[in-house]
Design a protein around this motif. Structure first.
Motif, PDB file in Angstrom:
ATOM      1  N   ALA A 150       0.864  -1.191   0.000  1.00  0.00           N
ATOM      2  CA  ALA A 150       0.000   0.000   0.000  1.00  0.00           C
ATOM      3  C   ALA A 150       0.898   1.237   0.000  1.00  0.00           C
ATOM      4  CB  ALA A 150      -0.895  -0.016   1.235  1.00  0.00           C
ATOM      5  N   PHE A 151       0.918   1.925  -1.130  1.00  0.00           N
ATOM      6  CA  PHE A 151       1.921   2.971  -1.361  1.00  0.00           C
ATOM      7  C   PHE A 151       1.252   4.353  -1.505  1.00  0.00           C
ATOM      8  CE2 PHE A 151       4.693   4.965  -4.833  1.00  0.00           C
ATOM      9  CZ  PHE A 151       5.548   5.550  -3.911  1.00  0.00           C
ATOM     10  N   GLU A 163      -3.696   8.428   4.566  1.00  0.00           N
ATOM     11  CA  GLU A 163      -3.670   7.438   5.659  1.00  0.00           C
ATOM     12  C   GLU A 163      -4.964   6.631   5.688  1.00  0.00           C
ATOM     13  OE1 GLU A 163      -2.172   8.684   9.451  1.00  0.00           O
ATOM     14  OE2 GLU A 163      -3.069   6.969  10.472  1.00  0.00           O
ATOM     15  N   LYS A 164      -6.080   7.328   5.519  1.00  0.00           N
ATOM     16  CA  LYS A 164      -7.381   6.629   5.504  1.00  0.00           C
ATOM     17  C   LYS A 164      -7.409   5.589   4.372  1.00  0.00           C
ATOM     18  CE  LYS A 164     -10.976   9.084   4.268  1.00  0.00           C
ATOM     19  NZ  LYS A 164     -11.995   8.905   3.313  1.00  0.00           N
ATOM     20  N   ASN A 165      -6.937   6.001   3.191  1.00  0.00           N
ATOM     21  CA  ASN A 165      -6.945   5.080   2.048  1.00  0.00           C
ATOM     22  C   ASN A 165      -5.971   3.917   2.244  1.00  0.00           C
ATOM     23  OD1 ASN A 165      -8.766   6.753   0.828  1.00  0.00           O
ATOM     24  ND2 ASN A 165      -7.307   7.672  -0.602  1.00  0.00           N
ATOM     25  N   LEU A 166      -4.822   4.238   2.844  1.00  0.00           N
ATOM     26  CA  LEU A 166      -3.826   3.176   3.088  1.00  0.00           C
ATOM     27  C   LEU A 166      -4.416   2.116   4.019  1.00  0.00           C
ATOM     28  CD1 LEU A 166      -0.083   3.413   3.511  1.00  0.00           C
ATOM     29  CD2 LEU A 166      -1.314   2.518   5.462  1.00  0.00           C
ATOM     30  N   LEU A 167      -5.072   2.570   5.086  1.00  0.00           N
ATOM     31  CA  LEU A 167      -5.661   1.613   6.031  1.00  0.00           C
ATOM     32  C   LEU A 167      -6.763   0.796   5.341  1.00  0.00           C
ATOM     33  CD1 LEU A 167      -5.787   3.898   9.189  1.00  0.00           C
ATOM     34  CD2 LEU A 167      -4.256   1.969   8.799  1.00  0.00           C
ATOM     35  N   ALA A 169      -6.904   0.074   2.155  1.00  0.00           N
ATOM     36  CA  ALA A 169      -6.253  -0.886   1.249  1.00  0.00           C
ATOM     37  C   ALA A 169      -5.769  -2.107   2.034  1.00  0.00           C
ATOM     38  CB  ALA A 169      -5.096  -0.213   0.524  1.00  0.00           C
ATOM     39  N   LEU A 170      -5.205  -1.873   3.223  1.00  0.00           N
ATOM     40  CA  LEU A 170      -4.753  -3.004   4.051  1.00  0.00           C
ATOM     41  C   LEU A 170      -5.957  -3.851   4.472  1.00  0.00           C
ATOM     42  CD1 LEU A 170      -2.073  -1.198   6.276  1.00  0.00           C
ATOM     43  CD2 LEU A 170      -1.658  -2.612   4.256  1.00  0.00           C
ATOM     44  N   ASP A 171      -7.066  -3.180   4.814  1.00  0.00           N
ATOM     45  CA  ASP A 171      -8.278  -3.923   5.171  1.00  0.00           C
ATOM     46  C   ASP A 171      -8.769  -4.772   3.998  1.00  0.00           C
ATOM     47  OD1 ASP A 171      -8.336  -2.839   7.698  1.00  0.00           O
ATOM     48  OD2 ASP A 171      -9.773  -1.251   7.198  1.00  0.00           O
TER      49      ASP A 171
END
Ligand code: FE2
Length: 430
Positions: A150-151, A163-167, A169-171
């Motif tokens: 997640a970049f 940060e919201k999008n990164l989290l 993507a991890l979800d």
């Protein structure tokens, strides 16, 4: 004994010759001279090199094969590449990402490249790249280990929803935490982003791979923070710093302190020779810095170094063909790693080292490993790099999934040899 596949008379990367490799049930069950038994398929390696598959630990599959969309990078710089990617992102579709990525995966397989860590941009509220590459990861899982990072391309703090999008993507199932501290607004924000990203990884028990100090600025020192945070959070062995080009320009005294810290934290280093020899030093007149990170020096400290491909025909790099031997060749040239021993090390930088950085299970041509390997038209690893050797057979789970005819030129010169096999010129001994 009966096997699914038996490869006869192979040379291995460690120099052992006359070795047979037997495979059953997707695993290697014997690696030794004189294996006896029946097999569904027998391959005569004829003394050529059998290597574990190539591994690319740094790639951008959401951007690959998009060259010219929506326009070319005129300056050739990293920053215009990022701006151009921003223009392309707005018009991306999941279908287009999937189509290009699958085409690249086909190319990768033909080159014996069977494991790829791809960064995927999360600074797009639709998460188009994430959706596309998660679909691709599933589609290719039987022949490519695709690991996704997640970049936050536009900066964890510099881009409003990163940060919201990164989290998110991890979800959704993205595997690794990425970042780009040198692109944040300030050095301080960059350092904070490193700490935050490592904390996210620690909370979720994930690996970390940051684009780190991809700059000619000798004072870009986020790798120091990355090594520190790795130790503070107990992430040793699970963190990688990609690019690390500022290290090329750093003060030697500072580097003499930095390298032991990277080694102590067991941070993996991933250099990207093709892209960085073209992107770095762009603001220099002459002499022009090469910009590649300090590979031989990191080696001497026992740091695990890989070479990544990074880009193929995208906003940053218009060349490339999924050939990790081309990547290794550029790495050894730029790093002036020309001793026989150092060239062999460069082969490891596109095979065993990135496999270690990615934590691949069952990797290697050893008994008990996955039956994944490549037969090359080369007598050893040095010749493989020198020739960008033809991948004669690519084997996955004990089955041949790609074949290429050997290179053989026919000549019509009076009184001269009738044909040339490029792999006939290796020195007889070191
Ligand atoms: Fe990259």
């Amino acid at each position: 004994m009966s096997f699914d596949l038996l490869v006869k008379n192979a040379t291995l990367p460690d120099g052992r010759k006359g070795i047979d490799i037997a495979c059953s049930g997707g695993r290697i069950v014997a690696v030794e001279a004189g294996v006896e038994g029946e097999a569904g398929e027998v391959i005569d390696a004829a003394g050529k090199l059998v290597s574990p598959p190539f591994v690319d630990s740094h790639f951008h599959m959401d951007a690959t094969l998009s060259l010219g969309l929506p326009r070319m990078n005129r300056s050739g710089t990293l920053l215009e590449g990022i701006a151009l990617w921003g223009e392309l992102k707005d018009i991306l579709t999941v279908e287009a990402v999937v189509e290009r990525a699958l085409r690249y995966c086909d190319l990768a397989v033909s080159q014996g490249l069977l494991a790829i860590r791809s960064h995927v941009d999360v600074c797009d509220d639709r998460l188009t790249g994430v959706q596309g590459l998660l679909e691709v990861r599933e589609k290719v899982k039987d022949y490519i280990d695709l690991q996704l990072v997640a970049f936050p391309q536009d900066g964890l703090y510099r881009s409003p929803n990163a940060e919201k999008n990164l989290l998110k993507a991890l979800d959704m199932g993205v595997d690794v935490v990425g970042g780009i501290p040198h692109f944040e607004r300030t050095m301080d924000d960059g350092a904070k982003s490193v700490a935050r990203l490592c904390e996210i990884a620690a909370e979720r028990d994930l690996m970390v791979d940051l684009h780190c100090d991809e700059s000619d600025d000798p004072l870009s020192r986020h790798i120091e923070t990355l090594a520190y945070e790795t130790q503070r959070l107990g992430l040793q062995g699970r963190v990688a710093g990609s690019h690390l080009t500022s290290m090329h320009s750093m003060d030697n005294y500072y580097v003499s302190k930095l390298l032991p810290l990277i080694a102590e934290a067991e941070v993996h280093a991933i250099a990207n020779p093709l892209i960085n020899i073209t992107l770095q030093g762009r603001h220099d007149t002459y002499p022009k810095r090469r910009g590649q990170t300090r590979v031989p020096e990191m080696r001497s400290y026992g740091i695990n170094v890989s070479f990544g491909h990074d880009c193929v025909m995208d906003p940053w790099y218009s060349m490339g063909s999924g050939d990790m031997l081309e990547v290794a060749s550029m790495g050894l040239h730029v790093g002036q790693m020309t001793s026989r021993d150092a060239i062999r090390y460069c082969f490891d930088c596109v095979t065993t080292h990135p496999a270690k950085a990615m934590g691949l299970e069952g990797y290697g041509v050893d008994k008990g490993c996955k039956a994944d390997f490549v037969l090359l038209q080369a007598q050893d690893t040095i010749e493989a790099i020198r020739l960008k050797a033809t991948r004669l057979k690519v084997v996955k789970s004990g089955r041949v999934i790609a074949s290429t005819p050997p290179r053989q030129a026919s000549l019509s010169l009076q009184g001269r040899p009738a044909s040339v096999d490029p792999s006939d010129y290796a020195p007889r001994e070191d």
